[in-house]
Motif scaffolding. Structure first.
Motif, mmCIF file in Angstrom:
data_model
loop_
_atom_site.group_PDB
_atom_site.id
_atom_site.type_symbol
_atom_site.label_atom_id
_atom_site.label_comp_id
_atom_site.label_asym_id
_atom_site.label_seq_id
_atom_site.Cartn_x
_atom_site.Cartn_y
_atom_site.Cartn_z
ATOM 1 N N THR A 218 0.838 -1.186 0.000
ATOM 2 C CA THR A 218 0.000 0.000 0.000
ATOM 3 C C THR A 218 0.882 1.248 0.000
ATOM 4 O O THR A 218 2.082 1.173 0.245
ATOM 5 C CB THR A 218 -0.923 0.051 1.236
ATOM 6 N N VAL A 219 0.271 2.393 -0.287
ATOM 7 C CA VAL A 219 0.936 3.693 -0.169
ATOM 8 C C VAL A 219 0.189 4.470 0.893
ATOM 9 O O VAL A 219 -1.027 4.674 0.782
ATOM 10 C CB VAL A 219 0.938 4.455 -1.505
ATOM 11 N N GLU A 220 0.899 4.897 1.940
ATOM 12 C CA GLU A 220 0.251 5.493 3.094
ATOM 13 C C GLU A 220 0.984 6.749 3.558
ATOM 14 O O GLU A 220 2.120 7.005 3.174
ATOM 15 C CB GLU A 220 0.216 4.475 4.247
ATOM 16 N N LYS A 221 0.331 7.503 4.436
ATOM 17 C CA LYS A 221 0.979 8.635 5.088
ATOM 18 C C LYS A 221 2.032 8.102 6.058
ATOM 19 O O LYS A 221 1.816 7.082 6.713
ATOM 20 C CB LYS A 221 -0.056 9.477 5.839
ATOM 21 N N SER A 222 3.164 8.802 6.136
ATOM 22 C CA SER A 222 4.233 8.336 7.009
ATOM 23 C C SER A 222 3.872 8.454 8.479
ATOM 24 O O SER A 222 4.349 7.689 9.314
ATOM 25 C CB SER A 222 5.521 9.122 6.737
ATOM 26 N N GLY A 223 2.997 9.423 8.827
ATOM 27 C CA GLY A 223 2.547 9.596 10.207
ATOM 28 C C GLY A 223 1.088 9.254 10.342
ATOM 29 O O GLY A 223 0.369 9.080 9.361
ATOM 30 N N LYS A 224 0.618 9.161 11.564
ATOM 31 C CA LYS A 224 -0.781 8.822 11.813
ATOM 32 C C LYS A 224 -1.712 9.982 11.459
ATOM 33 O O LYS A 224 -2.892 9.786 11.209
ATOM 34 C CB LYS A 224 -0.975 8.417 13.277
ATOM 35 N N THR A 225 -1.156 11.209 11.453
ATOM 36 C CA THR A 225 -1.971 12.376 11.144
ATOM 37 C C THR A 225 -1.297 13.186 10.053
ATOM 38 O O THR A 225 -0.117 13.007 9.758
ATOM 39 C CB THR A 225 -2.152 13.267 12.387
ATOM 40 N N LYS A 226 -2.054 14.097 9.427
ATOM 41 C CA LYS A 226 -1.485 14.969 8.408
ATOM 42 C C LYS A 226 -0.380 15.839 8.992
ATOM 43 O O LYS A 226 0.645 16.081 8.358
ATOM 44 C CB LYS A 226 -2.582 15.846 7.789
ATOM 45 N N ILE A 227 -0.586 16.310 10.224
ATOM 46 C CA ILE A 227 0.430 17.147 10.862
ATOM 47 C C ILE A 227 1.691 16.335 11.110
ATOM 48 O O ILE A 227 2.812 16.792 10.875
ATOM 49 C CB ILE A 227 -0.104 17.735 12.187
ATOM 50 N N GLY A 228 1.511 15.085 11.560
ATOM 51 C CA GLY A 228 2.672 14.226 11.810
ATOM 52 C C GLY A 228 3.441 13.940 10.542
ATOM 53 O O GLY A 228 4.672 13.948 10.525
ATOM 54 N N SER A 229 2.745 13.688 9.425
ATOM 55 C CA SER A 229 3.405 13.425 8.145
ATOM 56 C C SER A 229 4.166 14.650 7.667
ATOM 57 O O SER A 229 5.288 14.559 7.177
ATOM 58 C CB SER A 229 2.367 13.011 7.095
ATOM 59 N N ALA A 230 3.550 15.834 7.820
ATOM 60 C CA ALA A 230 4.210 17.065 7.398
ATOM 61 C C ALA A 230 5.439 17.339 8.248
ATOM 62 O O ALA A 230 6.482 17.768 7.755
ATOM 63 C CB ALA A 230 3.224 18.233 7.486
ATOM 64 N N ALA A 231 5.339 17.086 9.549
ATOM 65 C CA ALA A 231 6.453 17.344 10.452
ATOM 66 C C ALA A 231 7.637 16.439 10.170
ATOM 67 O O ALA A 231 8.800 16.830 10.309
ATOM 68 C CB ALA A 231 5.990 17.176 11.903
ATOM 69 N N LEU A 236 4.109 10.687 1.932
ATOM 70 C CA LEU A 236 3.622 9.345 1.646
ATOM 71 C C LEU A 236 4.785 8.365 1.504
ATOM 72 O O LEU A 236 5.842 8.699 0.975
ATOM 73 C CB LEU A 236 2.792 9.358 0.365
ATOM 74 N N VAL A 237 4.564 7.152 1.961
ATOM 75 C CA VAL A 237 5.590 6.107 1.864
ATOM 76 C C VAL A 237 4.960 4.827 1.318
ATOM 77 O O VAL A 237 3.752 4.603 1.457
ATOM 78 C CB VAL A 237 6.240 5.819 3.235
ATOM 79 N N ASN A 238 5.772 4.001 0.691
ATOM 80 C CA ASN A 238 5.342 2.679 0.239
ATOM 81 C C ASN A 238 5.486 1.705 1.400
ATOM 82 O O ASN A 238 6.545 1.649 2.042
ATOM 83 C CB ASN A 238 6.188 2.206 -0.944
ATOM 84 N N VAL A 239 4.442 0.933 1.662
ATOM 85 C CA VAL A 239 4.438 0.024 2.804
ATOM 86 C C VAL A 239 4.247 -1.414 2.313
ATOM 87 O O VAL A 239 3.338 -1.699 1.526
ATOM 88 C CB VAL A 239 3.318 0.389 3.806
ATOM 89 N N TYR A 240 5.107 -2.313 2.799
ATOM 90 C CA TYR A 240 5.030 -3.740 2.474
ATOM 91 C C TYR A 240 4.794 -4.482 3.787
ATOM 92 O O TYR A 240 5.611 -4.413 4.711
ATOM 93 C CB TYR A 240 6.327 -4.211 1.826
ATOM 94 N N ARG A 241 3.676 -5.220 3.881
ATOM 95 C CA ARG A 241 3.317 -5.905 5.119
ATOM 96 C C ARG A 241 3.126 -7.398 4.884
ATOM 97 O O ARG A 241 2.630 -7.812 3.835
ATOM 98 C CB ARG A 241 2.006 -5.344 5.688
ATOM 99 N N GLY A 242 3.514 -8.169 5.905
ATOM 100 C CA GLY A 242 3.272 -9.605 5.847
ATOM 101 C C GLY A 242 4.559 -10.396 5.874
ATOM 102 O O GLY A 242 5.551 -9.997 6.496
ATOM 103 N N THR A 243 4.544 -11.515 5.168
ATOM 104 C CA THR A 243 5.710 -12.407 5.106
ATOM 105 C C THR A 243 6.160 -12.532 3.655
ATOM 106 O O THR A 243 5.369 -12.901 2.782
ATOM 107 C CB THR A 243 5.362 -13.795 5.679
#
Length: 255
Positions: A218-231, A236-243
């Protein structure tokens, strides 16, 4: 009936960089065809920086391969070339896959016995043994493969974030057993291989060359909130989850 090739693999200026199955990567130590001082100077420094021409040689022995359209330089031997498309349904499917994954609609199939030489490149050629597995490939890297592999496409888990992150919505996949050849911007020696076991990897940029299709991407925000991502300055970051496994090329240069 048969053929012999002289001054190719037996040339002192040519080295075999890698061989897997019927696929061989040739590398030319120097560019001996310089015609000016400027060309010679540029070629000298390119050679010292590991910027050397490479070619993929494929040997067929009553077998079949598929390659990127326009990649063939010459063939020797008795073989037939087909489009690999069966009827209108195959053409429509091929057009969708090409539009989705950023590759050509028609990928020529060569069947028979002989040798195929692909166009030379300054990029790096990876040979991958796909052993009853399924891998996802970054856009534009496909060069050739055994037709024992099933080439398809896979979609991102969240389309809107993928589009915002500058990534495509689909990627090419290779499933089954056979050799896969990729044309990459970095040598395999610079690749960092991350093996995940029910964990996650976050990547700021599109330098993941390949990953297991068992992973959720998935492609997600790096932080939990918009302010956190901006700070954080990451956005946005690419996220790979699982095995599964992710092949990273962190030293690659992208425009």
């Amino acid at each position: 009936m048969g053929f012999r090739i002289n001054n190719l693999t037996d040339n002192s200026n040519t080295v075999i960089r890698e061989k897997l199955g019927g696929f061989t990567v040739l590398e030319y130590i120097k560019d001996l065809s310089c015609t000016s001082v400027m060309d010679a100077t540029a070629q000298y420094y390119m050679s010292q920086s590991n910027m050397r021409r490479k070619q993929l040689m494929i040997e067929l022995n009553n077998s079949e391969i598929m390659m990127k359209a326009g990649a063939m330089q010459y063939t020797i031997g008795r073989m037939e070339m087909t489009t690999g498309i069966n009827g209108l349904g195959g053409l429509v499917s091929g057009m969708f896959k090409s539009a989705a994954s950023g590759t050509g609609t028609v990928k020529p199939h060569y069947r028979g016995t002989g040798m195929i030489m692909l166009e030379p490149t300054y990029n790096y050629i990876w040979l991958i043994d796909v052993d009853n597995d399924e891998v996802v490939i970054e856009d534009g890297l496909f060069l050739a493969c055994d037709t024992s592999l099933n080439i398809g496409v896979t979609a991102r888990s969240n389309f809107s974030s993928a589009a915002l992150g500058g990534e495509g919505l689909f990627n090419m996949t290779a499933k089954g057993k056979g050799v896969l050849a990729l044309e990459a911007p970095v040598p395999a020696e610079e690749t960092v291989v991350v093996e995940l076991e029910n964990d996650e990897l976050k990547v700021d940029g599109n330098f993941a060359m390949m990953w297991s299709n068992t992973l959720k991407f998935t492609v997600e925000k790096s932080g939990k909130t918009k302010i956190g991502s901006a700070a954080s300055g990451e956005g946005l970051v690419n996220v790979y989850r699982g095995t599964g496994t992710v092949w990273l090329s962190p030293l690659a240069s992208y425009s």
